[in-house]
Design an enzyme around this catalytic site. Structure first.
Site, PDB file in Angstrom:
ATOM      1  N   HIS A 164      24.558 -61.436  -4.229  1.00 11.37           N
ATOM      2  CA  HIS A 164      23.881 -59.768  -4.325  1.00 11.37           C
ATOM      3  C   HIS A 164      23.877 -59.517  -5.716  1.00 11.37           C
ATOM      4  O   HIS A 164      24.030 -58.449  -6.033  1.00 11.37           O
ATOM      5  CB  HIS A 164      24.525 -58.991  -3.519  1.00 11.37           C
ATOM      6  CG  HIS A 164      24.314 -59.357  -1.916  1.00 11.37           C
ATOM      7  ND1 HIS A 164      23.388 -59.120  -1.187  1.00 11.37           N
ATOM      8  CD2 HIS A 164      25.403 -59.855  -1.242  1.00 11.37           C
ATOM      9  CE1 HIS A 164      23.809 -59.627   0.139  1.00 11.37           C
ATOM     10  NE2 HIS A 164      24.814 -60.074  -0.062  1.00 11.37           N
TER      11      HIS A 164
ATOM     12  N   SER B 242      14.062 -58.899 -33.649  1.00 13.96           N
ATOM     13  CA  SER B 242      13.338 -57.794 -33.356  1.00 13.96           C
ATOM     14  C   SER B 242      12.744 -57.394 -34.803  1.00 13.96           C
ATOM     15  O   SER B 242      13.371 -57.379 -35.721  1.00 13.96           O
ATOM     16  CB  SER B 242      13.995 -56.524 -32.683  1.00 13.96           C
ATOM     17  OG  SER B 242      13.135 -55.592 -32.842  1.00 13.96           O
TER      18      SER B 242
ATOM     19  N   LYS C 283      18.786 -56.723 -33.075  1.00 16.02           N
ATOM     20  CA  LYS C 283      18.666 -57.723 -31.847  1.00 16.02           C
ATOM     21  C   LYS C 283      18.757 -58.942 -32.069  1.00 16.02           C
ATOM     22  O   LYS C 283      18.281 -59.588 -33.035  1.00 16.02           O
ATOM     23  CB  LYS C 283      17.153 -57.366 -31.550  1.00 16.02           C
ATOM     24  CG  LYS C 283      16.927 -56.011 -30.935  1.00 16.02           C
ATOM     25  CD  LYS C 283      17.858 -55.625 -29.511  1.00 16.02           C
ATOM     26  CE  LYS C 283      17.250 -56.310 -28.493  1.00 16.02           C
ATOM     27  NZ  LYS C 283      16.011 -55.924 -27.984  1.00 16.02           N
TER      28      LYS C 283
ATOM     29  N   GLU D  97      13.391 -66.376 -21.693  1.00 20.28           N
ATOM     30  CA  GLU D  97      12.318 -65.637 -21.101  1.00 20.28           C
ATOM     31  C   GLU D  97      11.032 -66.155 -20.922  1.00 20.28           C
ATOM     32  O   GLU D  97      10.312 -66.059 -20.000  1.00 20.28           O
ATOM     33  CB  GLU D  97      12.125 -64.355 -22.069  1.00 20.28           C
ATOM     34  CG  GLU D  97      13.501 -63.524 -22.162  1.00 20.28           C
ATOM     35  CD  GLU D  97      13.294 -62.301 -23.141  1.00 20.28           C
ATOM     36  OE1 GLU D  97      12.653 -61.186 -22.660  1.00 20.28           O
ATOM     37  OE2 GLU D  97      13.588 -62.580 -24.328  1.00 20.28           O
TER      38      GLU D  97
END
Ligand code: ARG
Length: 490
Positions: free
Chosen positions: A165, A286, A292, A299
């Site tokens: 979980h 970024s 970043k 992704e």
């Protein structure tokens, strides 16, 4: 486009019964040449086998067969040199190859299509192509397995939290976690081989739908092309695209497994987890936030899963309404298969180096492994080993967790007296205090004890070696079958 097609009705493979030229809009809509040119090697190799067989069976003359074969290899040489021009007027790769063959060898080219239809031809081509793609996918899957196993070798003793979980559950070792992905990919390899086995059936000789009227030798063309068997029913042979669906499902499963791994990489690379740092070479920045460092590769790998599933759903839907036998709907199979294979291969290309160059924050993982009462099951197990029914042990330790959580302390902060008060067993013996003790205790086959994980690593490496041998042997056989008999000249 119209000028290119003007006066060429008779040149169409089906032009004879047509008085008028096809409309340019039909031609654009109908043509598959824009994407099926990718089948040119398979198409030519299939035609070579067919021509040889026609000659051997005396359906055409031996010299005619040889002229066809020589011409076909020349077309292939031109294609590989980037010199073969295929246009919309060629409609599809099959017609384009035959058109060029006629330019090279003359009217005898017209004999190639004896005892054959584009329906059994395209099914043969695509099966040959799918077999090659499945081997490429196997190679890619095996490379990712190798990277996982390699990284796992370094982390047999690296403890980390295991989750259910997405809540900390019990400690595990990192190698065990990585080998879970190897297990998924080993099943993918199995699925790919299974898809290969079902693609490995020759439809050639089924004709348009009913078989052909010539004394062909189907076994011979199948053997020449390296097919393990011939199809049993001519209608099914030209209308079956299950082998494409099998390959698409195998791609979807691979994408799904990689997506799960990628999701973990994104989580682990976050400041919240901070278990893993991706190398600069496999991270992006970024345009506005200078600090970043983004896991774009993971992704994208996760995101591309959607389109792979899409191709599977699209083709399942395309096929479901088609009556026997061939229908033009089937032309839609190619772009789905090509894009799914390209997408998964591209993902399999970039994942291994991204994994190999990542570094794990093992200290942070170790601290996290024992935090949040992750050793509570071990405490309950100790009571159960001393004769306390497990349900009661669970209750006792559950209360203890509740109490510690309320007081903001860990098990380790409890005094001897407090332990004794919780349960008499704890006066004599304490539950494991470290994640290492906890993982060592899970010493069952398939468990996370480092000794078991070391054995599992050996097993995984042996399974990978066997899969690699199988794949390399199949690739070598394929390369030999596709090589022109003599250096092609043109
Ligand atoms: N381009 C076609 C396909 O991909 C080739 C087969 C054409 N057959 C036909 N009967 N029109 O399916």
């Amino acid at each position: 486009m119209t000028d290119m097609t003007a006066g060429r009705v008779a040149r169409k493979a089906w032009g004879g019964r047509f008085a008028d030229s096809p409309d340019a809009r039909l031609e654009r809509f109908n043509a598959s040449i824009g994407f099926d040119a990718r089948l040119i090697r398979e198409d030519i190799r299939g035609s070579v086998a067919h021509a040889r067989m026609l000659g051997r069976q005396a359906i055409i003359g031996a010299t005619e067969a040889q002229a066809l074969e020589d011409g076909l290899w020349r077309v292939l040489a031109e294609a590989e040199a980037g010199e073969l021009e295929l246009t919309l007027a060629d409609e599809d790769v099959h017609t384009g190859v035959e058109r060029r063959l006629r330019e090279l060898v003359g009217p005898v080219a017209g004999k190639l299509h004896t005892a054959r239809s584009r329906n059994d031809q395209v099914a043969t081509d695509l099966r040959l192509w799918a077999k090659g793609a499945l081997l490429d996918l196997l190679t890619g899957v095996n490379a990712l397995r190798a990277a996982l196993i390699e990284v796992a070798q370094d982390h047999v003793e690296t403890v980390m939290p295991g989750y259910t979980h997405l809540q900390r559950a019990q400690p595990i070792v990192l190698a065990h976690h990585l080998l879970a992905y190897d297990a998924m990919l080993a099943r993918d390899a199995d699925r790919l081989r299974d898809a290969y086995r079902r693609a490995d059936v020759s439809p050639l000789g089924s004709g348009a739908l009913a078989g052909v009227t010539f004394p062909i030798d189907r076994e011979a063309t199948a053997a020449d092309l390296g097919f393990a068997a011939i199809s049993a029913n001519s209608l099914d042979a030209v209308a079956d695209r299950d082998f494409v669906l099998d390959a698409l499902f195998a791609c979807a499963a691979i994408a799904m497994h990689i997506s799960r791994l990628s999701e973990e990489i994104c989580l682990w690379a976050s400041a919240e987890f901070r278990f893993l740092r991706l190398s600069d070479a496999f991270s992006t920045g970024s345009s506005i936030m200078p600090q970043k460092k983004n896991p774009d590769v993971a992704e994208l790998a996760r995101g591309k899963t959607g389109r792979v599933y899409g191709h599977l759903m699209a083709l399942l839907t395309t096929i479901k309404g088609t009556p026997l036998a061939y229908n033009k709907d089937f032309q839609e199979d190619k772009e789905a298969l090509f894009d799914a294979v390209d997408t998964v291969l591209a993902t399999l290309d970039v994942l291994p180096p991204m994994l190999r160059t990542a570094t794990f924050d093992t200290e942070r993982m170790t601290v996290a492994a024992a935090a949040d009462f992750s050793l509570a099951t071990d405490a309950a197990d100790l009571l159960a080993r001393c004769g306390v029914p497990f349900r009661e042990a669970h209750e006792v330790v559950g209360r203890l967790v509740g109490r510690c959580a309320a007081e903001g302390i860990e098990f380790d902060d409890l005094t001897d007296a407090q332990w004794a008060e919780i349960h008499p067993v704890f006066a004599e013996e304490r539950p494991p205090r470290t994640a290492r003790e906890s993982v060592d205790a899970r010493n069952v086959p398939g468990g996370t004890a480092p000794a078991r994980v070391r054995a599992a690593l050996d097993g995984a490496a042996a399974a990978l070696a066997a899969d690699r041998d199988w794949t390399e042997a199949a690739l070598a056989d394929r390369a030999a079958r596709f090589a022109p008999p003599t250096p092609a000249t043109s």
